[in-house]
Scaffold this active site. Structure first.
Site, PDB file in Angstrom:
ATOM      1  N   TYR A 123      -4.023  -2.391  -0.424  1.00  0.00           N
ATOM      2  CA  TYR A 123      -4.793  -1.185  -0.097  1.00  0.00           C
ATOM      3  C   TYR A 123      -5.986  -1.036  -1.018  1.00  0.00           C
ATOM      4  CZ  TYR A 123      -3.011   1.605  -4.066  1.00  0.00           C
ATOM      5  OH  TYR A 123      -2.732   2.100  -5.311  1.00  0.00           O
TER       6      TYR A 123
ATOM      7  N   LYS B 223      -3.688  -5.357  -5.768  1.00  0.00           N
ATOM      8  CA  LYS B 223      -3.559  -3.942  -5.367  1.00  0.00           C
ATOM      9  C   LYS B 223      -2.618  -3.824  -4.171  1.00  0.00           C
ATOM     10  CE  LYS B 223      -6.247   0.335  -5.215  1.00  0.00           C
ATOM     11  NZ  LYS B 223      -5.449   1.045  -6.208  1.00  0.00           N
TER      12      LYS B 223
ATOM     13  N   LEU C 102      -4.121  -3.459 -13.058  1.00  0.00           N
ATOM     14  CA  LEU C 102      -5.067  -3.575 -11.961  1.00  0.00           C
ATOM     15  C   LEU C 102      -6.477  -3.576 -12.557  1.00  0.00           C
ATOM     16  CD1 LEU C 102      -5.241  -3.348  -8.752  1.00  0.00           C
ATOM     17  CD2 LEU C 102      -6.012  -1.028  -9.213  1.00  0.00           C
TER      18      LEU C 102
ATOM     19  N   ARG D  97      12.792  -9.110  11.414  1.00  0.00           N
ATOM     20  CA  ARG D  97      12.627  -8.934   9.962  1.00  0.00           C
ATOM     21  C   ARG D  97      12.889 -10.252   9.234  1.00  0.00           C
ATOM     22  NH1 ARG D  97      16.077  -7.534   5.694  1.00  0.00           N
ATOM     23  NH2 ARG D  97      14.998  -6.522   3.978  1.00  0.00           N
TER      24      ARG D  97
ATOM     25  N   GLU E 259      -1.322   0.894 -18.157  1.00  0.00           N
ATOM     26  CA  GLU E 259      -2.301   1.714 -17.426  1.00  0.00           C
ATOM     27  C   GLU E 259      -1.615   2.973 -16.936  1.00  0.00           C
ATOM     28  OE1 GLU E 259      -3.646  -0.386 -13.852  1.00  0.00           O
ATOM     29  OE2 GLU E 259      -1.716  -1.401 -13.779  1.00  0.00           O
TER      30      GLU E 259
HETATM   31  N1  PDD Z   1      -5.492   3.927  -7.794  1.00  0.00           N
HETATM   32  N2  PDD Z   1      -4.585   1.323 -12.051  1.00  0.00           N
HETATM   33  C1  PDD Z   1      -3.790   1.605 -11.007  1.00  0.00           C
HETATM   34  C2  PDD Z   1      -2.346   1.219 -11.078  1.00  0.00           C
HETATM   35  C3  PDD Z   1      -4.321   2.235  -9.874  1.00  0.00           C
HETATM   36  O1  PDD Z   1      -3.526   2.506  -8.819  1.00  0.00           O
HETATM   37  C4  PDD Z   1      -5.690   2.594  -9.848  1.00  0.00           C
HETATM   38  C5  PDD Z   1      -6.321   3.258  -8.667  1.00  0.00           C
HETATM   39  C6  PDD Z   1      -6.480   2.294 -10.972  1.00  0.00           C
HETATM   40  C7  PDD Z   1      -7.938   2.605 -11.019  1.00  0.00           C
HETATM   41  O2  PDD Z   1      -8.677   1.739 -10.178  1.00  0.00           O
HETATM   42  P1  PDD Z   1     -10.040   2.192  -9.489  1.00  0.00           P
HETATM   43  O3  PDD Z   1     -10.928   2.633 -10.593  1.00  0.00           O
HETATM   44  O4  PDD Z   1     -10.519   0.991  -8.817  1.00  0.00           O
HETATM   45  O5  PDD Z   1      -9.694   3.327  -8.556  1.00  0.00           O
HETATM   46  C8  PDD Z   1      -5.891   1.645 -12.045  1.00  0.00           C
HETATM   47  C9  PDD Z   1      -5.981   4.560  -6.595  1.00  0.00           C
HETATM   48  C10 PDD Z   1      -7.079   5.540  -6.822  1.00  0.00           C
HETATM   49  C11 PDD Z   1      -4.799   5.126  -5.836  1.00  0.00           C
HETATM   50  O6  PDD Z   1      -3.780   4.451  -5.823  1.00  0.00           O
HETATM   51  O7  PDD Z   1      -4.900   6.210  -5.258  1.00  0.00           O
END
Ligand code: PDD
Length: 286
Positions: free
Chosen positions: A33, A149, A206, A101, A181
């Site tokens: 995503y 992601k 990420l 599945r 993170e």
């Molecule tokens: N999440 N680390 C994780 C685990 C994340 O899920 C996200 C972003 C980030 C920040 O990445 P970026 O700056 O590219 O948004 C770091 C999104 C916003 C979400 O899951 O809603």
């Protein structure tokens, strides 16, 4: 008027936007995503999000059903149809719905599923941008390819639920004594000697698009940036702490596990980086 979603080539009312129970995203979290911000009706840092989407799908050997250019067109069309001035566009691509599945990839030419929807959020004027947010810490229990992601977000669901129950806005995940993170954000501190520190990219985190832009913008302004892991003790001894993501841009962290960071208020560097980021976002929006 009801929101419109995009599902495999069609624009449909959100309540009618459906995928199969055999969809591999649903059965195995076999999907990727992206979340991009919208400011004044335009997409923020979308090139970076699309580049990460391409990398993520490549890492799991999933092929995109549309080109990146076409995906951006659909994102824009959805923003337009839903009259989103300020908010987010969520997009997800999965390995599609097979006939049963089976864990291994489908043998037949199963078409990947592509869905998108939007939400409204005033990221620039969010209350937490002024007040800062409280975070709690939790053990990082995720798999070892966090650079992808993936939609497998159960560890983050549990982490962010624990934060919500503690009255906090984010959970910082800890591994081997260091912050990896946030549940959905990248973590930063500003040391007492004015070095901006954020964990280096690698399979433990990420690669945040907002993180990347903030690091670049800071370096362009001759601010000192160090990419390395840091501990919670270091964050509590820091001048400032903050998080970045597409859904909140740059926001101050004012307490960790109930202990104040500095005086417990958003600091000047965080506020400055937030302003710099918002200016960059508006200037490069598409
Ligand atoms: N999440 N680390 C994780 C685990 C994340 O899920 C996200 C972003 C980030 C920040 O990445 P970026 O700056 O590219 O948004 C770091 C999104 C916003 C979400 O899951 O809603």
């Amino acid at each position: 008027m009801e929101q419109i979603a995009y599902v495999n080539g069609e624009y449909v009312p959100l309540s009618e936007a459906k995928v199969s129970v055999l969809d591999r995203g649903f059965l195995f979290a076999d999907g990727i995503y992206e979340v991009a911000a919208v400011l004044d009706g335009k997409l923020i840092d979308n090139e970076s999000h699309l580049a990460r989407l391409e990398r993520s799908v490549g890492e799991i050997k999933l092929r995109l059903p549309e080109s990146l250019a076409r995906i951006q067109e659909i994102q824009k069309e959805l923003v337009k149809r839903n009259n989103v001035e300020n908010g987010l566009v969520y997009l997800e691509v999965t390995r599609g719905a097979d006939t049963g599945r089976d864990f291994a990839f489908p043998k037949n030419d199963v078409k990947p599923t592509l869905i998108m929807f939007t939400s409204v959020k005033d990221i620039v004027n969010a209350a937490s941008a002024k007040s800062g947010i409280n975070v709690i810490t939790v053990p990082d229990i995720r798999w070892s390819r966090r650079d992808i992601k993936s939609v497998a977000l159960l560890a983050q669901v549990l982490a962010k639920q624990a934060a919500a129950e503690a009255g906090a806005g984010e959970a910082w995940m800890i591994e081997d004594g260091k912050v990896t993170e946030g549940g959905s954000s990248s973590c930063f501190i500003l040391t007492q000697d004015d070095v901006i520190v954020t964990r280096q990219n690698g399979s433990e985190i990420l690669p945040g698009c907002t993180r990347k832009a903030v690091v670049k913008l800071a370096e362009e302004r001759q601010l000192r940036v160090e990419e390395r892991a840091f501990s919670v003790d270091e964050a509590l001894a820091a001048k400032e702490a903050f998080i970045t993501s597409a859904s909140l841009f740059v926001q101050a962290v004012v307490s960790i596990d109930g202990k104040k960071v500095a005086d417990g208020k958003p600091g000047p560097m965080t506020n400055r980086l937030r302003e710099i980021y918002v200016d960059f976002a508006r200037a490069t929006a598409v």
